[in-house]
Design an enzyme around this catalytic site. Structure first.
Site, PDB file in Angstrom:
ATOM      1  N   SER A 110       0.845  -1.195   0.000  1.00 41.12           N
ATOM      2  CA  SER A 110       0.000   0.000   0.000  1.00 41.12           C
ATOM      3  C   SER A 110       0.881   1.245   0.000  1.00 41.12           C
ATOM      4  O   SER A 110       1.653   1.434  -0.928  1.00 41.12           O
ATOM      5  CB  SER A 110      -0.955  -0.037   1.196  1.00 41.12           C
ATOM      6  N   ASP A 166      -9.708  -3.671  -5.351  1.00 40.50           N
ATOM      7  CA  ASP A 166      -9.077  -2.880  -4.293  1.00 40.50           C
ATOM      8  C   ASP A 166      -9.798  -1.545  -4.116  1.00 40.50           C
ATOM      9  O   ASP A 166      -9.979  -0.781  -5.062  1.00 40.50           O
ATOM     10  CB  ASP A 166      -7.604  -2.640  -4.642  1.00 40.50           C
ATOM     11  N   HIS A 186      -8.075  -4.875  -1.367  1.00 35.82           N
ATOM     12  CA  HIS A 186      -6.859  -4.383  -0.743  1.00 35.82           C
ATOM     13  C   HIS A 186      -6.234  -5.395   0.222  1.00 35.82           C
ATOM     14  O   HIS A 186      -5.023  -5.507   0.308  1.00 35.82           O
ATOM     15  CB  HIS A 186      -7.169  -3.090   0.011  1.00 35.82           C
TER      16      HIS A 186
END
Length: 737
Positions: A589, A674, A709
């Site tokens: 991330s 995501d 995610h």
């Protein structure tokens, strides 16, 4: 507040594949069965006297469709902007082709992947249960059954010997679904109703459902497009919930009455400022329902008597830029952890509920330059504080009747993590907390604050021959160019020789003020037992060393995050833990942004890189307010509508700074759904790297076509991706066992 908390299937036609990968595609040079996609001139030609050559798998070549992006008179060309159409068959075909290529390049590691997966899953106790906690006469817990992917949320009335009541069996709810997540378990004040959220796509948009715990039947009420949590009014029929906008920002609070259509739900708060998000919760006292709004730099809260759910919310303190505070309640006072009056590391203040404005705030625990106050837990007789000093968490206990006398719980290890656990009972003299270290599995303790004694209730069982005494953990300090000491936590098997020849995996995050705690993870034993050193760099941008650590790694100081990581890596080499041919980097991330920046700055320093769901197209994303998270993060990264921030962000944005040069081996992972970092950022990045890099190192993209995610849902399925990542590293070391 009840505290029980916590595919896209596509097969592309030949024509679609050709559109995605460029011209020159024909039936003679494209194989749909193998997944290879050849560009013009790559078709193999054989004669009767020749044997077909064994060809290496060829990577997909993405079509270049130049798009001009202009801001502040500066024009950028994005050749892969077309990838941001999630439902476009051309995009899906490209992602599938990348997955096929990754699978082919790592086909010889499939046995190793399977071995790693079995190792990792084999360490997990299949039939397991959390430590129960008691609230309103019920014991609440989560348990797992052997071979099942999802938890069972349950409770028992009165004693742990009572009959079990299954509230939600997530295995049953997940049947037939590629993805499932349950969240926000919240029982009504009368203990008869359950509200919970379900996400079946992995976009973090939950539908709230309700269950009658007496009959076991689901109610007809269903509220879509929420954060998943519902807060009960004390009338047992009114709930407050948070709605998401098209950019997935939490922007409105609604009130729903059970048994009524959701079309009749009343909006009670709208957060119109796109840089803020809103949320709702109930105080531990069950007395007040709190609506909060927050941005990176400011907060604002409203309160409502939970006995009067149809009343009007009142403001505690209006937002002021730079004023951060949180709210809890005890007796006739609100308690705020705040940075008011320049308290960079925060302090604790109180104010009468009747006069909650900041003019009436009085200090309870003062600000300290060397201690970060992270949070509190209030009891009738005691106040406990979650603090951080020298990069390590601490738990401090104070007695209300003798506030000058306090003490800290001694954890006795050099590098560890500890946190206050679930403590729903105001009257308790026992504090529940969680603890682990790089060598100590996750542990749950009850600590008697009167006699200062603790009881170990449960320690994570690592199935197999694991012995913590076989491993060594330590903390060392690298020195940054500006003289700052960067903590690095390490773990490895005892007896490891510091001869500069150890494979080492260096991990970091370094954003949003999130501290990376050195806790236990049985998964990494598969690396440690193969001779790896595992290291965590506590770089600026996190809050590991206090609030200033965060301030010095954001906005126009963001590059400190990247240089700190590089300095930590160089230090590991200097101290002979490893060498650049055996050093690997990992981040996800915002930590994936870190990976992207680092490989642009020092590609020579790493043998390989694992970049998960990486935020790499910084400028384009931060200029697009329709993308989730953008508007709420201007105070983290800067707003590129301002030229100063545009220029600075452009100077490090990984996608914009890809160059014609050699890059290390890289495995990039993402999820099609995501909600935090859109899949097209890593997809475009890989396409651009492929086009420009001058080396023959592996560059692989793996997209989970059914997840978001957090990767795959379920207890075990996610570890298949971990096994893929570890096999990628071991393959580079030619350790294929």
């Amino acid at each position: 507040m009840k505290s029980f908390k916590t595919k896209v299937a596509a097969s592309a036609t030949m024509l679609t594949a050709c559109l995605a990968f460029g011209s020159g595609c024909s039936s003679s040079n494209t194989s749909s069965s193998s997944g290879n996609t050849a560009t013009a001139g790559q078709a193999a030609v054989t004669t009767a006297t020749e044997q077909p050559a064994v060809q290496e798998p060829q990577p997909p070549v993405a079509t270049k469709t130049p798009k001009e992006l202009t801001a502040h008179g500066d024009m950028r060309i994005d050749n892969y902007y077309w990838m941001n159409q999630r439902e476009d068959p051309k995009v899906v075909a490209y992602l599938n082709a990348e997955n096929d290529y990754t699978k082919q390049r790592l086909a010889h590691t499939e046995a190793l992947q399977e071995k790693l997966y079995k190792e990792i899953v084999g360490r997990i106790k299949q039939t397991d249960e959390s430590v129960p906690y008691k609230e309103d006469g019920y014991w609440y817990y989560t348990r797992y059954e052997e071979g099942k992917e999802y938890p069972i949320y349950a409770r028992k009335k009165g004693t742990l010997q009572a009959q079990e009541e299954v509230m939600v069996n997530a295995n049953e709810r997940a049947e037939g679904l590629d993805y499932y997540s349950a969240a926000g378990m919240n029982v009504s004040p009368n203990n008869q109703l359950l509200a919970f959220g379900e996400d079946t796509v992995s976009r973090r948009k939950y539908t709230i459902r309700f269950k009658d715990l007496n009959t076991g039947k689901l109610l007809s009420d269903a509220i879509p497009n929420t954060t998943g949590g519902a807060v009960w009014g004390n009338d047992n029929k009114t709930v407050f919930y948070t709605m998401k906008d098209p950019a997935l920002r939490s922007f409105k609070i609604f009130k729903h009455t059970l048994g009524t259509p959701t079309s009749q739900d009343k909006e009670v708060y709208h957060e119109a400022d796109e840089t803020f998000s809103t949320f709702v919760y109930k105080t531990k006292s069950d007395k007040y329902i709190i609506i909060g709004s927050g941005s990176t730099l400011s907060n604002e809260y409203r309160y409502l008597d939970a006995d009067k759910p149809n009343g009007t919310f009142k403001v505690i303190q209006l937002r002021e830029r730079g004023l951060e505070y949180s709210v809890d309640h005890f007796g006739d006072k609100f308690y705020m952890v705040t940075n008011k009056d320049g308290a960079t590391n925060f302090k604790l203040m109180q104010t009468p509920v009747s006069k909650p404005g900041k003019a009436n705030w009085k200090e309870v625990v003062p600000h300290r330059e060397d201690v970060l106050l992270e949070g509190i837990e209030i009891f009738k007789d005691y106040l406990t504080l979650q603090e951080r000093r020298n990069g390590l968490p601490q738990i401090r206990v104070k007695k209300w009747s003798d506030p000058k006398t306090d003490y800290y719980i001694d954890f006795g290890e050099e590098a560890y993590t500890a946190s206050i656990g679930i403590n729903p009972d105001f009257d308790s003299k026992v504090l529940r907390y969680n603890y682990s270290s790089l060598t100590t599995p996750s542990s749950t303790y009850d600590y008697n604050m009167v006699i200062k004694e603790q009881e170990l209730l449960k320690r994570q069982e690592v199935v197999g021959d694991f012995n913590p005494e076989n491993y060594e953990a330590k903390r060392i300090y690298a020195t940054a160019d500006d003289g700052t000491k960067i903590p690095v936590s390490l773990v490895y098997r005892k007896g490891t020789q510091l001869n500069g020849n150890n494979p080492t995996l260096l991990y970091a995050y370094g954003s949003y003020g999130i501290s990376t705690n050195p806790g236990f993870n049985s998964v990494r034993l598969s690396l440690l037992d193969r001779g790896f050193v595992y290291a965590i760099a506590h770089i600026r941008g996190g809050q590991d060393m206090g609030r200033q650590w965060y301030e010095n790694g954001k906005l126009l100081k963001k590059k400190n995050t990247f240089t700190d990581f590089i300095d930590a890596a160089e230090f590991l080499v200097e101290q002979k833990y490893t060498n650049p041919d055996k050093l690997f980097a990992q981040g996800g991330s915002a930590g994936g942004l870190l990976m992207g920046a680092v490989v642009n700055m020092r590609p020579d320093l790493f043998k390989g890189v694992l970049a998960a769901v990486p935020f790499v197209d910084v400028i384009t994303t931060m200029l697009d307010t329709s993308i989730p998270l953008t508007t709420g993060e201007f105070d983290e990264w800067g707003n590129p509508a301002n030229k100063e921030y545009y220029d600075y962000m452009l100077s490090y944005s990984p996608y914009d700074n890809v160059e014609t040069k050699e890059y290390p081996n890289m495995l990039v992972t993402t999820g099609l759904h995501d909600s935090q970092v859109q899949y097209w950022e890593p997809a475009k990045w890989v396409a651009k790297l492929r086009d420009m890099k001058t080396d023959d190192n592996m560059l692989l993209l793996h997209t989970n076509m059914a997840a978001g995610h957090g990767g795959a849902s379920g207890r075990f399925e996610r570890y298949k991706e971990t096994a893929l990542q570890y096999a990628f590293l071991l393959n580079l070391l030619e350790q294929n066992q």
